[in-house]
Design an enzyme around this catalytic site. Structure first.
Site, PDB file in Angstrom:
ATOM      1  N   GLU A 239      37.742  80.852  10.695  1.00 48.05           N
ATOM      2  CA  GLU A 239      38.305  82.047  11.320  1.00 48.05           C
ATOM      3  C   GLU A 239      39.776  81.824  11.636  1.00 48.05           C
ATOM      4  O   GLU A 239      40.247  80.703  11.693  1.00 48.05           O
ATOM      5  CB  GLU A 239      37.592  82.353  12.645  1.00 48.05           C
ATOM      6  N   LYS A 241      42.870  81.606  14.155  1.00 51.07           N
ATOM      7  CA  LYS A 241      43.070  81.257  15.562  1.00 51.07           C
ATOM      8  C   LYS A 241      44.195  82.138  16.077  1.00 51.07           C
ATOM      9  O   LYS A 241      45.337  82.015  15.670  1.00 51.07           O
ATOM     10  CB  LYS A 241      43.453  79.785  15.706  1.00 51.07           C
ATOM     11  N   ARG A 246      42.191  83.985  25.793  1.00 50.14           N
ATOM     12  CA  ARG A 246      40.749  83.907  25.606  1.00 50.14           C
ATOM     13  C   ARG A 246      40.050  84.704  26.693  1.00 50.14           C
ATOM     14  O   ARG A 246      40.425  84.622  27.858  1.00 50.14           O
ATOM     15  CB  ARG A 246      40.340  82.437  25.689  1.00 50.14           C
ATOM     16  N   ARG A 261      39.626  82.523  31.018  1.00 49.78           N
ATOM     17  CA  ARG A 261      39.056  81.182  30.861  1.00 49.78           C
ATOM     18  C   ARG A 261      38.794  80.480  32.176  1.00 49.78           C
ATOM     19  O   ARG A 261      37.954  79.583  32.260  1.00 49.78           O
ATOM     20  CB  ARG A 261      39.975  80.327  29.985  1.00 49.78           C
ATOM     21  N   GLU A 289      39.488  87.256  21.980  1.00 52.75           N
ATOM     22  CA  GLU A 289      40.873  86.994  22.352  1.00 52.75           C
ATOM     23  C   GLU A 289      41.578  88.309  22.651  1.00 52.75           C
ATOM     24  O   GLU A 289      41.474  89.267  21.892  1.00 52.75           O
ATOM     25  CB  GLU A 289      41.551  86.279  21.170  1.00 52.75           C
ATOM     26  N   ARG A 402      33.492  71.214  23.974  1.00 56.01           N
ATOM     27  CA  ARG A 402      34.581  71.311  23.026  1.00 56.01           C
ATOM     28  C   ARG A 402      34.029  71.069  21.631  1.00 56.01           C
ATOM     29  O   ARG A 402      33.091  70.319  21.452  1.00 56.01           O
ATOM     30  CB  ARG A 402      35.620  70.251  23.357  1.00 56.01           C
ATOM     31  N   LYS A 408      42.892  61.540  14.675  1.00 57.86           N
ATOM     32  CA  LYS A 408      44.113  61.347  13.912  1.00 57.86           C
ATOM     33  C   LYS A 408      44.146  59.984  13.250  1.00 57.86           C
ATOM     34  O   LYS A 408      44.583  59.836  12.136  1.00 57.86           O
ATOM     35  CB  LYS A 408      45.320  61.481  14.836  1.00 57.86           C
TER      36      LYS A 408
END
Length: 554
Positions: A239, A241, A246, A261, A289, A402, A408
DNA sequence: GTATTTCTCAGCC
DNA sequence: TTCGGACGAATTCGG
DNA sequence: CCGAATTCGTCCGAAGGCTGAGAAATAC
């Protein structure tokens, strides 16, 4: 009747260890003997706020008010208090250190319910002077350890390394409840306090989701580089962003409420969205959103910012910066909560509801290879979006959780020259402060970018690090070049020294506090003893910190 | 007494 | 929001 | 198969920038 002191001591214990399990154990021990109203208040206080999330209440007591009150109570001037707080890195710690050593000053120990009552009273007051008077009174009643946690609670965050999720675990442990059940109940009732009491009474299953009661948000992880996800692409839907705010939209008939939020009711700020959502029939809860909307595309967040926080946005602003609600999830429809359903099903329901109008539907794509994803990525960028979001098709909606994090360093491993692993301490155990890889990138003769900060160590301990590194394994990743262990040691040590996060460490605090002691003169004569107390406290901290890397004062 | 500026707090990313 | 560090559980490795 | 090594899932706390609301202080 139970004393607040017990909670403060428990929090002290939680802060004193870095072990998650021990934190949970200590929270559980504090909660276990409580029941009823006291348990409700205690669970909230242990999680850092006297209020339930759904109450949308704040004390509106900030740093300035606290410092002024502390100044009145301790006799130290604002400047000194400020300097101490900055040096220590925490206002609560600083104020507690400035208090006389004796225990509670008041006639009777503070009770949990009393603290609860007073903090609520603060929230109800409008006048700053009134708040300050109340605060001073509370601080005078409290012992130093209580002051520490009262001030922390009021200044936004206990910072003991245990937040809501950890308190949930503590509740589960205290009353033998299932961790998942506790989390679910917490999500549905929006109050860690009620959740605790229900756990104790074995009534968790009686807590049900209710519309117009704010629900925690599931946070996704944005990624910048589409390549990172290509291998697992089939599992995910893609999707846009959006760069907006939010929000959850609760709707039943013509009644609509928007929650931000932080679970604040922001409906009044966006009347056109509420109006639009009120139009279609039915009852549902959408996640989406709020964006600045230019008629056919999303406007920038910068524009949207001017619509934020307006109690009643003026008509000019409404027409100048119109907004829209883009829905991307459906958490409840009709009487049915859909949290536990896979995303795929929730999406199907969302698409069905979208036919009734009232909101915009976030587009979803599916890509099976890098090329497809790349195309969609640039498309999204073209449309002015922030990036892409990936939703696992089979994943339930987990409030407060989350999405998967993308490491990384995993990427970095492929190009690393040297990877150092498995550093052993002198005692043969894996060093406590290490986890996963300690890796380093070689740049000529030097290693740079060691991915660990050796926090919590004194200078002396850091100096000993060379001896700590007994065994170093060069990992099997990447094109490894031969590097003598001594070189690794030396360079690693050098780098660690430079990257060590000592700014909030004890080594720095000490001289700064001493400077305050030398420069400042307390207003009243009897506060000389307070200075001595600070001094002794510092020395006590020094002893506690020595040779104990796991000490909290890192 | 009313209007303007400043300070403080909060909430959003 | 994003970021890195840390813990503990889960999984894989090596003999 | 077992213990050690390695990887994964989660959580916590910190950072920086912008804006409005509301009370208090100051100007007029």
């Amino acid at each position: 009747m139970s004393a607040y002191r017990a909670l403060a001591d428990a929090l002290e214990g939680v802060a004193a260890t870095r072990s998650k399990l021990v934190k949970i154990e200590r929270l559980a021990a504090a909660l276990a003997p409580l029941a009823g109203e006291e348990l409700v208040a205690a669970a909230r206080l242990l999680s850092g706020s006297p209020f339930a999330e759904w109450e949308q209440t704040v004390t509106s007591v900030g740093w300035a008010t606290l410092a002024r009150s502390a100044s009145a109570v301790t006799g130290w001037d604002m400047e000194t208090i400020g300097a101490s707080a900055r040096a220590i890195g925490d206002l609560g710690e600083a104020i507690a250190l400035m208090l006389p050593p004796e225990e509670a000053h008041g006639p009777a120990p503070l009770q949990i319910l009393e603290v609860d009552r007073r903090l609520r009273a603060l929230a109800g007051m409008r006048k700053a002077a009134q708040k300050q008077a109340t605060l001073e009174d509370l601080l005078r009643r409290a012992s130093p350890v209580e002051v520490r946690y009262l001030v922390k609670t009021l200044s936004g965050g206990l910072r003991v390394g245990a937040d809501l999720a950890t308190v949930e675990e503590g509740i589960a442990a205290a009353f033998g409840a299932d961790r998942e059940a506790v989390a679910r109940a917490h999500r549905d009732c929006g109050d860690i306090g009620d959740t605790a009491e229900a756990s104790r009474a074995g009534r968790l299953s009686e807590i049900r989701f209710r519309l117009f009661h704010p629900i925690g948000f599931m946070l996704a992880s944005p990624i910048e580089n589409p390549q990172d996800i290509v291998e697992e692409l089939p599992l995910f839907a893609v999707e846009d962003k959006f760069d907006g705010i939010r929000a959850h939209a609760h709707k039943s008939g013509s009644r609509v409420t928007l929650f931000s939020r932080t679970l604040d009711d922001v409906t009044a700020q966006f009347p056109e969205i509420a109006l639009a959502l009120a139009a279609p029939p039915g009852q549902f809860l959408l996640d989406g959103e709020i964006v600045a909307w230019t008629g056919d595309r999303v406007g920038s967040f910068f524009r949207l910012q001017r619509r934020l926080g307006r109690k009643v946005p003026p008509a000019e602003l409404l027409s100048e910066i119109p907004v829209a609600f883009i829905a991307y999830d459906c958490l409840a429809s009709g009487e049915t909560p859909l949290f536990e359903r896979p995303w795929r099903q929730r999406r199907a329901e969302l698409e069905r509801l979208a036919q009734g109008g009232g909101f915009l539907l976030s587009p979803v794509r599916r890509a099976s290879d890098a090329a497809g994803l790349e195309a969609y990525f640039s498309e999204a960028r073209e449309r002015g979006n922030e990036g892409l979001m990936f939703k696992r098709e089979d994943s339930p909606y987990q409030a407060g959780k989350r999405g998967r994090a993308w490491r990384k360093w995993k990427k970095a491993l492929a190009t690393l020259d040297v990877v150092v692993t498995a550093v052993e301490q002198g005692n043969g155990k894996r060093a406590g402060m290490l986890s996963d890889y300690t890796f380093a990138v070689r740049d000529g003769d030097r290693l740079v970018n060691i991915g660990k900060a050796y926090s919590g160590l004194t200078d002396e301990e850091i100096r000993k690090m060379g001896a700590v590194f007994r065994k170093i394994t060069v990992a099997r990743y990447g094109p490894v070049r031969a590097v003598a262990p001594e070189v690794v040691l030396e360079v690693a040590f050098d780098t660690i020294q430079k990257s060590s996060r000592h700014k909030s460490g004890f080594a720095l605090r000490f001289p700064r506090i001493v400077r305050i002691r030398e420069d400042k003169t307390p207003a009243e004569a009897d506060t000389v003893e307070t200075v001595e107390e600070i001094w002794r406290g510092i020395q006590g901290m020094d002893r506690a910190g020595n040779g104990e890397p796991n000490d909290r004062r890192e």
